[in-house]
Motif scaffolding. Structure first.
Motif: not given
Length: 181
Positions: A6-13, A40-57
């Motif tokens: 997550i940190g790497l994706a954020f740094a890449a974005a 930017f959009f790949e990294s951003s979308d990865a984090i946004h998808r993870e946000r929804s996954k954490v709620k449902a995981k």
């Protein structure tokens, strides 16, 4: 996605946004920045998808409440920061470059692609569900067949026993005589 990823994706974005801002400030054409926008959009979308996954995981077993809270906070903060950076990119394209049609086309295309992906995921989910139903139906058919075969087998064995008792009444009365010969 683990916290390091997550940190790497954020740094890449963030790096992509910074590169885009610098390139625009230097007067570079927006068409040459497609790779940076993609990053930017790949990294951003990865984090946004993870946000929804954490709620449902439910696979968060074994983590303490503090670890889960930290992970959720980190994802939420990164997600919000990335949304702010996306707004900045939008303003940069619309107001600095004066190309609102570029942002509008890009947004429409992203929405179209998201819908296509969602439709494909839904179709795949339906296909998997249909396959599971088909397998369950085949299993039930096999169970019915086996049950029917057992009933028929029992009837046949019972009929053979009755037939033998009727045909050979002496053997039925004294079964020990058979073994004495």
């Amino acid at each position: 996605m683990d916290p390091i990823t997550i940190g790497l994706a954020f740094a890449a974005a963030q790096s992509a946004v910074s590169h885009i801002k610098q390139a625009i400030a230097l007067g570079k054409d927006i068409n040459g920045l497609v790779g940076q926008f993609s990053k930017f959009f790949e990294s951003s979308d990865a984090i946004h998808r993870e946000r929804s996954k954490v709620k449902a995981k439910a696979s968060q077993l074994g983590k303490t409440d503090a670890e889960l809270g930290r992970e959720a906070l980190e994802i939420a903060m990164h997600s919000d920061a990335l949304r702010q950076q996306e707004r900045e990119l939008k303003d940069l394209i619309i107001w600095t470059l004066g190309k609102p049609e570029v942002w509008e086309r890009m947004t429409k295309e992203r929405v179209r692609l998201f819908k296509e992906r969602a439709d494909a995921e839904l179709a795949e989910e339906k296909r998997k569900l249909a396959h599971k139903k088909k397998m369950a139906d085949q299993l039930m058919f096999a169970m019915y067949f086996i049950g029917f075969a057992i009933v028929i087998f029992c009837f046949v064995i019972g009929a053979i026993g009755i037939y033998g008792a009727v045909l050979f009444p002496n053997y039925a009365k004294s079964g020990d005589d058979i073994f004495k010969r």
